[in-house]
Design an enzyme around this catalytic site. Structure first.
Site, PDB file in Angstrom:
ATOM      1  N   SER A   1       0.811  -1.105   0.022  1.00 36.94           N
ATOM      2  CA  SER A   1       0.086  -0.103   0.062  1.00 36.94           C
ATOM      3  C   SER A   1       0.722   1.264   0.039  1.00 36.94           C
ATOM      4  O   SER A   1       0.292   2.327  -0.178  1.00 36.94           O
ATOM      5  CB  SER A   1      -1.008   0.127   1.178  1.00 36.94           C
ATOM      6  OG  SER A   1      -0.297  -0.367   2.275  1.00 36.94           O
ATOM      7  N   THR A   2       2.084   1.372   0.393  1.00 36.75           N
ATOM      8  CA  THR A   2       2.925   2.304   0.431  1.00 36.75           C
ATOM      9  C   THR A   2       4.310   2.084  -0.064  1.00 36.75           C
ATOM     10  O   THR A   2       4.619   0.829  -0.035  1.00 36.75           O
ATOM     11  CB  THR A   2       2.940   3.066   1.823  1.00 36.75           C
ATOM     12  OG1 THR A   2       3.346   1.935   2.785  1.00 36.75           O
ATOM     13  CG2 THR A   2       1.550   3.755   2.322  1.00 36.75           C
ATOM     14  N   GLY A   3       5.346   3.248  -0.188  1.00 36.94           N
ATOM     15  CA  GLY A   3       6.646   2.830  -0.248  1.00 36.94           C
ATOM     16  C   GLY A   3       7.096   1.690  -1.230  1.00 36.94           C
ATOM     17  O   GLY A   3       6.322   1.992  -2.638  1.00 36.94           O
TER      18      GLY A   3
ATOM     19  N   GLU B   1      -4.161  -1.415   6.841  1.00 35.24           N
ATOM     20  CA  GLU B   1      -4.432   0.027   6.723  1.00 35.24           C
ATOM     21  C   GLU B   1      -5.754   0.228   7.369  1.00 35.24           C
ATOM     22  O   GLU B   1      -6.579  -0.394   7.463  1.00 35.24           O
ATOM     23  CB  GLU B   1      -4.146   0.441   5.321  1.00 35.24           C
ATOM     24  CG  GLU B   1      -2.888   0.178   4.459  1.00 35.24           C
ATOM     25  CD  GLU B   1      -2.076   1.153   4.812  1.00 35.24           C
ATOM     26  OE1 GLU B   1      -2.185   2.184   5.693  1.00 35.24           O
ATOM     27  OE2 GLU B   1      -0.681   1.007   4.583  1.00 35.24           O
TER      28      GLU B   1
ATOM     29  N   TYR C   1      21.921   1.196  11.798  1.00 34.22           N
ATOM     30  CA  TYR C   1      21.243   0.328  10.937  1.00 34.22           C
ATOM     31  C   TYR C   1      21.767  -1.052  10.717  1.00 34.22           C
ATOM     32  O   TYR C   1      21.476  -1.934  11.235  1.00 34.22           O
ATOM     33  CB  TYR C   1      21.100   1.177   9.456  1.00 34.22           C
ATOM     34  CG  TYR C   1      19.750   0.407   8.696  1.00 34.22           C
ATOM     35  CD1 TYR C   1      18.522   0.855   8.817  1.00 34.22           C
ATOM     36  CD2 TYR C   1      20.223  -0.592   7.894  1.00 34.22           C
ATOM     37  CE1 TYR C   1      17.505   0.356   8.324  1.00 34.22           C
ATOM     38  CE2 TYR C   1      18.966  -1.332   7.422  1.00 34.22           C
ATOM     39  CZ  TYR C   1      17.692  -0.644   7.546  1.00 34.22           C
ATOM     40  OH  TYR C   1      16.760  -1.300   6.740  1.00 34.22           O
TER      41      TYR C   1
HETATM   42  P1  NAD Z   1       6.605   1.392   3.966  1.00 34.52           P
HETATM   43  O1  NAD Z   1       6.150   1.914   5.460  1.00 34.52           O
HETATM   44  O2  NAD Z   1       6.130   2.367   3.178  1.00 34.52           O
HETATM   45  O3  NAD Z   1       5.435   0.325   3.746  1.00 34.52           O
HETATM   46  C1  NAD Z   1       5.011  -0.876   4.784  1.00 34.52           C
HETATM   47  C2  NAD Z   1       4.117  -1.576   3.924  1.00 34.52           C
HETATM   48  O4  NAD Z   1       3.760  -2.752   5.257  1.00 34.52           O
HETATM   49  C3  NAD Z   1       2.754  -0.970   4.118  1.00 34.52           C
HETATM   50  O5  NAD Z   1       2.142  -1.489   2.952  1.00 34.52           O
HETATM   51  C4  NAD Z   1       1.779  -1.366   5.318  1.00 34.52           C
HETATM   52  O6  NAD Z   1       0.660  -1.581   4.969  1.00 34.52           O
HETATM   53  C5  NAD Z   1       2.422  -2.761   5.195  1.00 34.52           C
HETATM   54  N1  NAD Z   1       2.216  -3.424   6.533  1.00 34.52           N
HETATM   55  C6  NAD Z   1       2.906  -3.283   7.620  1.00 34.52           C
HETATM   56  N2  NAD Z   1       2.639  -3.986   8.743  1.00 34.52           N
HETATM   57  C7  NAD Z   1       1.525  -4.867   8.248  1.00 34.52           C
HETATM   58  C8  NAD Z   1       1.043  -6.087   8.794  1.00 34.52           C
HETATM   59  N3  NAD Z   1       0.969  -6.480   9.888  1.00 34.52           N
HETATM   60  N4  NAD Z   1       0.293  -6.633   7.767  1.00 34.52           N
HETATM   61  C9  NAD Z   1       0.059  -6.201   6.488  1.00 34.52           C
HETATM   62  N5  NAD Z   1       0.674  -5.396   5.981  1.00 34.52           N
HETATM   63  C10 NAD Z   1       1.787  -4.692   6.980  1.00 34.52           C
HETATM   64  O7  NAD Z   1       7.789   0.823   3.999  1.00 34.52           O
HETATM   65  P2  NAD Z   1       9.088   0.628   3.068  1.00 34.52           P
HETATM   66  O8  NAD Z   1       9.961   1.751   3.240  1.00 34.52           O
HETATM   67  O9  NAD Z   1       8.586   0.694   1.634  1.00 34.52           O
HETATM   68  O10 NAD Z   1       9.597  -0.498   3.373  1.00 34.52           O
HETATM   69  C11 NAD Z   1       9.404  -1.984   2.721  1.00 34.52           C
HETATM   70  C12 NAD Z   1      10.600  -2.679   2.600  1.00 34.52           C
HETATM   71  O11 NAD Z   1      11.654  -2.033   2.015  1.00 34.52           O
HETATM   72  C13 NAD Z   1      11.255  -2.974   4.235  1.00 34.52           C
HETATM   73  O12 NAD Z   1      11.765  -4.383   4.282  1.00 34.52           O
HETATM   74  C14 NAD Z   1      12.400  -2.043   4.210  1.00 34.52           C
HETATM   75  O13 NAD Z   1      13.506  -2.551   5.084  1.00 34.52           O
HETATM   76  C15 NAD Z   1      12.846  -1.942   2.742  1.00 34.52           C
HETATM   77  N6  NAD Z   1      13.460  -0.809   2.320  1.00 34.52           N
HETATM   78  C16 NAD Z   1      13.137   0.389   2.642  1.00 34.52           C
HETATM   79  C17 NAD Z   1      14.148   1.594   2.396  1.00 34.52           C
HETATM   80  C18 NAD Z   1      13.819   2.912   2.668  1.00 34.52           C
HETATM   81  O14 NAD Z   1      14.561   3.887   2.412  1.00 34.52           O
HETATM   82  N7  NAD Z   1      12.541   2.874   3.062  1.00 34.52           N
HETATM   83  C19 NAD Z   1      15.272   1.466   1.809  1.00 34.52           C
HETATM   84  C20 NAD Z   1      15.786  -0.071   1.544  1.00 34.52           C
HETATM   85  C21 NAD Z   1      14.903  -1.071   1.664  1.00 34.52           C
END
Ligand code: NAD
Length: 398
Positions: free
Chosen positions: A54-56, A79, A239
């Site tokens: 849903s995000t990211g 969400e 980290y």
């Molecule tokens: P985000 O917060 O944007 O997205 C998290 C997602 O997980 C959302 O869709 C949320 O609804 C879902 N979620 C959370 N808890 C849940 C649950 N219990 N059940 C179902 N869905 C659930 O996060 P992001 O930054 O996009 O991170 C996603 C992955 O990418 C992670 O593994 C993160 O470590 C990795 N990552 C992030 C970055 C960064 O800079 N943001 C960089 C490299 C890797």
């Protein structure tokens, strides 16, 4: 029905409401980027499950595979739907917009809003995959969660963003007030390290893949990916060498064991993709990261190599997952989408800026304004073309 004017409300590093039109606009902007970056005639996975869609990074992967390959997508997320005057969470509005736009485009898309760690959510997903989609080509695991209730024991694990062995003392920025201060991040207990690994490590990913395999819902050649971050040395104490890094090590080990199984059974595979640092709800909550990102943004922009989530996920889809591509990895079998961020010249400039950044110069030498804007955008605020003085319908549902 609830027509109202929605003004942004924030508390610390979270925003407590979201703007439906702003969120929809952002989804549309990501779609436009995929259309622009998509090579002509490209094909790729057609049936894709995205856990954390849903995000990211999860949302961007969903958009890149749907608009890039015409994939049928099933998204799983957790969400808050709208309730009366209370807006939905941004991820909910993003998903409403995604489904609406996908259907208009003739793309099949459905969603499950529930706790991905639970057995019920996995079962509901399995039922839906079996009845509506058939065997999956690609499973993306992109959860970022602060807690997990273990499905077998009922134990509640809360992840901790802490250092290990020695406390971390370093710079951090208060994004709202633009003040750069010293922060001390304490060391984690063994229990906190275990809990963080239980939440952000690979156990749940493994459970998803085992559940789908045992129900014969993975296709020949099926692949699965989870996401990680390594980052530069200056973020390591909190980290890579902190609790979250231990969890990510576990995720990487899990990839190796899932890979062996999928390779044998389906001639498929499992990988961890190391993505670049970007502004998301999850990263904004990690101390040090907002300051690091505020300094990284102008350096990469000046060099013409800035990428957001959607550019990164287009690279993943079109260079690694498309038909005819091989998944390119480093010596540890990791996909490295963080190559530009980690370039020596980029990091050398960031380190210089990091040394001299202070409250007095942060607005000048960093792109804290860009960080704030991207942060606001995550919740549908500060988005070009949206009239924030006009009323908008907030009770929209999947
Ligand atoms: P985000 O917060 O944007 O997205 C998290 C997602 O997980 C959302 O869709 C949320 O609804 C879902 N979620 C959370 N808890 C849940 C649950 N219990 N059940 C179902 N869905 C659930 O996060 P992001 O930054 O996009 O991170 C996603 C992955 O990418 C992670 O593994 C993160 O470590 C990795 N990552 C992030 C970055 C960064 O800079 N943001 C960089 C490299 C890797």
């Amino acid at each position: 029905m609830s027509e109202q004017i929605v003004k942004q409300r924030t508390r610390g590093f979270i925003c407590t409401n979201a703007h439906p039109e702003g969120c929809a606009q952002r989804v549309q902007q990501q779609i436009a980027i995929v259309e622009q970056l998509k090579p002509a005639g490209i094909a790729g996975p057609k049936k894709v499950l995205i856990i954390g869609s849903s995000t990211g990074y999860g949302l961007a992967t969903r958009i890149a595979t749907a608009w890039g390959f015409g994939a049928e997508t099933l998204g799983v997320f957790y969400e808050r739907p709208p309730q009366g005057k209370k807006t939905a969470s941004a991820g909910y509005y993003n998903s409403v917009a995604f489904e609406h736009l996908a259907r208009n485009r003739g793309l099949s898309a459905s969603s499950i809003n529930g706790d991905a760690f639970s057995t019920e959510c996995k079962q509901q997903t399995i039922d839906q995959v079996r009845s509506k989609m058939g065997a999956l080509d690609l499973v993306i695991y992109s959860l970022a969660s602060p807690r997990r209730i273990h499905p077998a024991t009922g134990e509640i694990y809360n992840s901790a963003l802490k250092a290990i062995d020695v406390p971390y003392v370093g710079k951090t920025v208060d994004i709202t007030h633009g003040t750069v201060d010293e922060v001390e991040i304490p060391t984690a207990s063994d229990l906190e390290i275990t809990a963080t690994t239980a939440v952000m490590g690979g156990e749940d990913w493994r459970m998803w893949i085992d559940a789908l395999r045992s129900e014969n819902l993975l296709a020949e050649g099926a692949r699965t990916l989870a996401y990680s971050y390594i980052g530069p040395e200056l973020t390591w104490p909190i980290y890579r060498h902190g609790t979250i890094g231990v969890a990510k090590e576990h995720l990487e080990q899990t990839a190796r064991s899932i890979h062996a199984d999928l390779k044998t059974q389906f001639n498929g595979g499992a990988w961890v993709s190391v993505n670049k640092a970007v502004v998301t709800q999850a990263s904004a909550a990690i101390p040090v990261v907002p300051l690091y990102l505020s300094l990284l943004l102008p350096v990469m922009k000046n060099k013409g190599i800035h990428e957001g989530v959607i550019e990164q996920m287009c690279r993943l889809a079109f260079n690694h997952l498309a038909e005819g591509c091989v998944v390119l990895t480093d010596s540890r079998n990791l996909i490295r989408l963080d190559d530009l961020e980690m370039r020596e010249d980029v990091q050398a400039e960031v380190v210089q800026l990091w040394k001299k950044v202070s409250t007095e110069n942060v607005e000048k030498i960093s792109d804290i304004a860009g960080f704030r804007r991207e942060f606001n955008n995550l919740f549908g605020f500060d988005v070009d073309g949206v009239d924030y003085d006009a009323t908008t319908e907030t009770e929209i549902f999947l």
